[in-house]
Design a protein around this motif. Structure first.
Motif, PDB file in Angstrom:
ATOM      1  N   VAL A  82      26.169  41.776  49.125  1.00  0.00           N
ATOM      2  CA  VAL A  82      24.992  42.239  49.863  1.00  0.00           C
ATOM      3  C   VAL A  82      23.754  41.464  49.439  1.00  0.00           C
ATOM      4  N   VAL A  83      23.614  41.193  48.145  1.00  0.00           N
ATOM      5  CA  VAL A  83      22.469  40.426  47.656  1.00  0.00           C
ATOM      6  C   VAL A  83      22.529  38.998  48.179  1.00  0.00           C
ATOM      7  N   SER A  84      23.710  38.400  48.170  1.00  0.00           N
ATOM      8  CA  SER A  84      23.853  37.030  48.670  1.00  0.00           C
ATOM      9  C   SER A  84      23.542  36.949  50.160  1.00  0.00           C
ATOM     10  N   ILE A  85      24.040  37.901  50.931  1.00  0.00           N
ATOM     11  CA  ILE A  85      23.766  37.909  52.365  1.00  0.00           C
ATOM     12  C   ILE A  85      22.278  38.118  52.628  1.00  0.00           C
ATOM     13  N   ALA A  86      21.661  39.019  51.878  1.00  0.00           N
ATOM     14  CA  ALA A  86      20.225  39.259  52.036  1.00  0.00           C
ATOM     15  C   ALA A  86      19.419  38.013  51.688  1.00  0.00           C
ATOM     16  N   ASP A  87      19.804  37.325  50.620  1.00  0.00           N
ATOM     17  CA  ASP A  87      19.120  36.095  50.220  1.00  0.00           C
ATOM     18  C   ASP A  87      19.249  35.036  51.307  1.00  0.00           C
ATOM     19  N   TRP A  88      20.432  34.945  51.878  1.00  0.00           N
ATOM     20  CA  TRP A  88      20.679  33.984  52.962  1.00  0.00           C
ATOM     21  C   TRP A  88      19.851  34.327  54.199  1.00  0.00           C
ATOM     22  N   LEU A  89      19.781  35.606  54.538  1.00  0.00           N
ATOM     23  CA  LEU A  89      19.015  36.017  55.712  1.00  0.00           C
ATOM     24  C   LEU A  89      17.519  35.771  55.534  1.00  0.00           C
ATOM     25  N   ILE A  90      17.006  36.101  54.365  1.00  0.00           N
ATOM     26  CA  ILE A  90      15.585  35.886  54.105  1.00  0.00           C
ATOM     27  C   ILE A  90      15.244  34.408  54.139  1.00  0.00           C
ATOM     28  N   ALA A  91      16.164  33.591  53.643  1.00  0.00           N
ATOM     29  CA  ALA A  91      15.924  32.146  53.625  1.00  0.00           C
ATOM     30  C   ALA A  91      15.792  31.573  55.035  1.00  0.00           C
ATOM     31  N   ARG A  92      16.337  32.261  56.020  1.00  0.00           N
ATOM     32  CA  ARG A  92      16.243  31.759  57.394  1.00  0.00           C
ATOM     33  C   ARG A  92      14.808  31.833  57.918  1.00  0.00           C
ATOM     34  N   ARG A  93      13.953  32.613  57.237  1.00  0.00           N
ATOM     35  CA  ARG A  93      12.570  32.744  57.646  1.00  0.00           C
ATOM     36  C   ARG A  93      11.665  31.705  56.979  1.00  0.00           C
ATOM     37  N   GLY A  94      12.231  30.892  56.099  1.00  0.00           N
ATOM     38  CA  GLY A  94      11.431  29.883  55.420  1.00  0.00           C
ATOM     39  C   GLY A  94      12.278  29.129  54.427  1.00  0.00           C
ATOM     40  N   GLU A  95      11.674  28.388  53.526  1.00  0.00           N
ATOM     41  CA  GLU A  95      12.401  27.593  52.551  1.00  0.00           C
ATOM     42  C   GLU A  95      12.887  28.462  51.390  1.00  0.00           C
ATOM     43  N   GLY A  96      13.882  27.928  50.678  1.00  0.00           N
ATOM     44  CA  GLY A  96      14.421  28.654  49.541  1.00  0.00           C
ATOM     45  C   GLY A  96      15.576  29.540  49.948  1.00  0.00           C
ATOM     46  N   GLY A  97      16.086  30.279  48.986  1.00  0.00           N
ATOM     47  CA  GLY A  97      17.191  31.171  49.270  1.00  0.00           C
ATOM     48  C   GLY A  97      18.526  30.453  49.232  1.00  0.00           C
ATOM     49  N   LEU A  98      19.583  31.171  49.535  1.00  0.00           N
ATOM     50  CA  LEU A  98      20.942  30.648  49.471  1.00  0.00           C
ATOM     51  C   LEU A  98      21.254  29.845  50.729  1.00  0.00           C
ATOM     52  N   PRO A  99      21.613  28.573  50.603  1.00  0.00           N
ATOM     53  CA  PRO A  99      21.936  27.762  51.783  1.00  0.00           C
ATOM     54  C   PRO A  99      23.131  28.335  52.529  1.00  0.00           C
ATOM     55  N   GLN A 218      27.106  50.217  52.559  1.00  0.00           N
ATOM     56  CA  GLN A 218      26.394  49.262  51.707  1.00  0.00           C
ATOM     57  C   GLN A 218      25.698  48.197  52.552  1.00  0.00           C
ATOM     58  N   LEU A 219      26.359  47.732  53.600  1.00  0.00           N
ATOM     59  CA  LEU A 219      25.737  46.744  54.490  1.00  0.00           C
ATOM     60  C   LEU A 219      24.553  47.357  55.229  1.00  0.00           C
ATOM     61  N   ILE A 220      24.707  48.599  55.658  1.00  0.00           N
ATOM     62  CA  ILE A 220      23.589  49.288  56.316  1.00  0.00           C
ATOM     63  C   ILE A 220      22.437  49.470  55.322  1.00  0.00           C
ATOM     64  N   GLY A 221      22.769  49.858  54.101  1.00  0.00           N
ATOM     65  CA  GLY A 221      21.742  50.001  53.074  1.00  0.00           C
ATOM     66  C   GLY A 221      21.042  48.683  52.792  1.00  0.00           C
ATOM     67  N   GLY A 222      21.803  47.595  52.742  1.00  0.00           N
ATOM     68  CA  GLY A 222      21.197  46.287  52.539  1.00  0.00           C
ATOM     69  C   GLY A 222      20.228  45.932  53.652  1.00  0.00           C
ATOM     70  N   ALA A 223      20.625  46.219  54.892  1.00  0.00           N
ATOM     71  CA  ALA A 223      19.741  45.957  56.030  1.00  0.00           C
ATOM     72  C   ALA A 223      18.477  46.812  55.959  1.00  0.00           C
ATOM     73  N   LEU A 224      18.628  48.060  55.550  1.00  0.00           N
ATOM     74  CA  LEU A 224      17.471  48.941  55.399  1.00  0.00           C
ATOM     75  C   LEU A 224      16.549  48.426  54.296  1.00  0.00           C
ATOM     76  N   GLY A 225      17.129  47.994  53.187  1.00  0.00           N
ATOM     77  CA  GLY A 225      16.320  47.440  52.108  1.00  0.00           C
ATOM     78  C   GLY A 225      15.543  46.219  52.553  1.00  0.00           C
ATOM     79  N   LEU A 226      16.178  45.348  53.348  1.00  0.00           N
ATOM     80  CA  LEU A 226      15.483  44.169  53.866  1.00  0.00           C
ATOM     81  C   LEU A 226      14.358  44.560  54.820  1.00  0.00           C
ATOM     82  N   ALA A 227      14.623  45.549  55.657  1.00  0.00           N
ATOM     83  CA  ALA A 227      13.583  45.999  56.587  1.00  0.00           C
ATOM     84  C   ALA A 227      12.365  46.522  55.830  1.00  0.00           C
ATOM     85  N   LEU A 228      12.602  47.315  54.787  1.00  0.00           N
ATOM     86  CA  LEU A 228      11.493  47.823  53.979  1.00  0.00           C
ATOM     87  C   LEU A 228      10.770  46.678  53.267  1.00  0.00           C
ATOM     88  N   LEU A 229      11.533  45.694  52.812  1.00  0.00           N
ATOM     89  CA  LEU A 229      10.927  44.538  52.150  1.00  0.00           C
ATOM     90  C   LEU A 229       9.966  43.820  53.082  1.00  0.00           C
TER      91      LEU A 229
END
Length: 255
Positions: A82-99, A218-229
């Protein structure tokens, strides 16, 4: 004459093989801590589930903190799909994160490492791998997994975004230790750990039928955490490269 402005070199990522190996070993040792301490707790405190949970949660919180400090400079110490997927998704909005090309390798390493960690714990305590018979997928447990995972994702990326990655190890360890107690599910909050705990019929086990709903929550929770972030830190992509621990010095180039 204008003085030449110099910028510090930008650290490159360690080689993918090193990072994947770190994720395999780190996730494996994390599961070894979770399952091994659960077995020890059963043996040391038979009949006292509350004390068993205390022993299990304390060992997990301390072990996770140590593992993040040990391997964070190599792979970022995700140890969690979940952390890796979240890092990858956030990176799509800019530089950095997991390729994107590295995400699949991270996920395989985390799942494989987790299963290996369960086997290792069993070997140390002379307990053969076996499918768990502990059913956990009640309505309350599933809500608990959403809450635990959302809080974990929000915590990790909020620390990265606010420039406080240096305290991530202790803070994440403390959060997981606390979430053992304030969530009904005892805070699995990690698909790789959930899959791995399916193959031990001990204190830390989870029945195979409970695994898919746990992972979905857990995936739903990860998405919720990203939305709050993104509500609290709308420029979260700026800190994506610092999850979980930022690299300290230039290393090998990513492949």
């Amino acid at each position: 004459m204008k003085s030449e402005q110099r910028h510090p070199p930008v650290p490159s990522r360690p080689h993918l093989v090193r990072r994947v190996a770190a994720e395999f070993v780190g996730t494996g040792l994390l599961v070894t801590v979770v399952v091994g301490s659960g077995i020890a707790a059963q043996q040391l405190s038979p009949g006292d589930v509350g004390l068993q949970l205390l022993e299990n949660s304390l060992a997990t919180a301390l072990g996770l903190t140590v593992l993040i400090l040990m391997l964070g400079q190599v792979s970022g110490a995700h140890f969690n799909p979940v952390v890796s997927i979240a890092d990858w998704l956030i990176a799509r909005r800019g530089e950095g994160g997991l390729p994107p090309r590295d995400l699949f390798a991270y996920l395989l390493a985390q799942i494989g490492g987790g299963v290996a960690g369960t086997v290792l714990a069993g070997v140390m305590f002379d307990i053969a791998p076996a499918l768990s018979t502990t059913e956990r997928a009640t309505g309350g447990h599933l809500v608990g997994e959403v809450v635990a995972t959302a809080g974990l994702v929000l915590l990790i990326f909020a620390l990265a975004r606010s420039g406080r990655s240096a305290v991530t190890a202790a803070t994440v360890g403390a959060y997981i230790g606390a979430a053992y107690w304030f969530t009904s599910s005892t805070s699995f909050a990690n698909p790789a750990v959930t899959i791995a705990r399916m193959v031990t019929d001990t204190f830390a086990g989870i029945a195979p039928a409970s695994v898919p709903p746990f992972i979905l929550m857990q995936l739903i929770g990860g998405a919720l955490g990203l939305a709050l972030l993104l509500v609290f830190y709308p420029t979260a992509s700026n800190g994506a490269g610092d999850v979980i621990v930022p690299p300290a010095t230039p290393t090998e180039a990513t492949v």
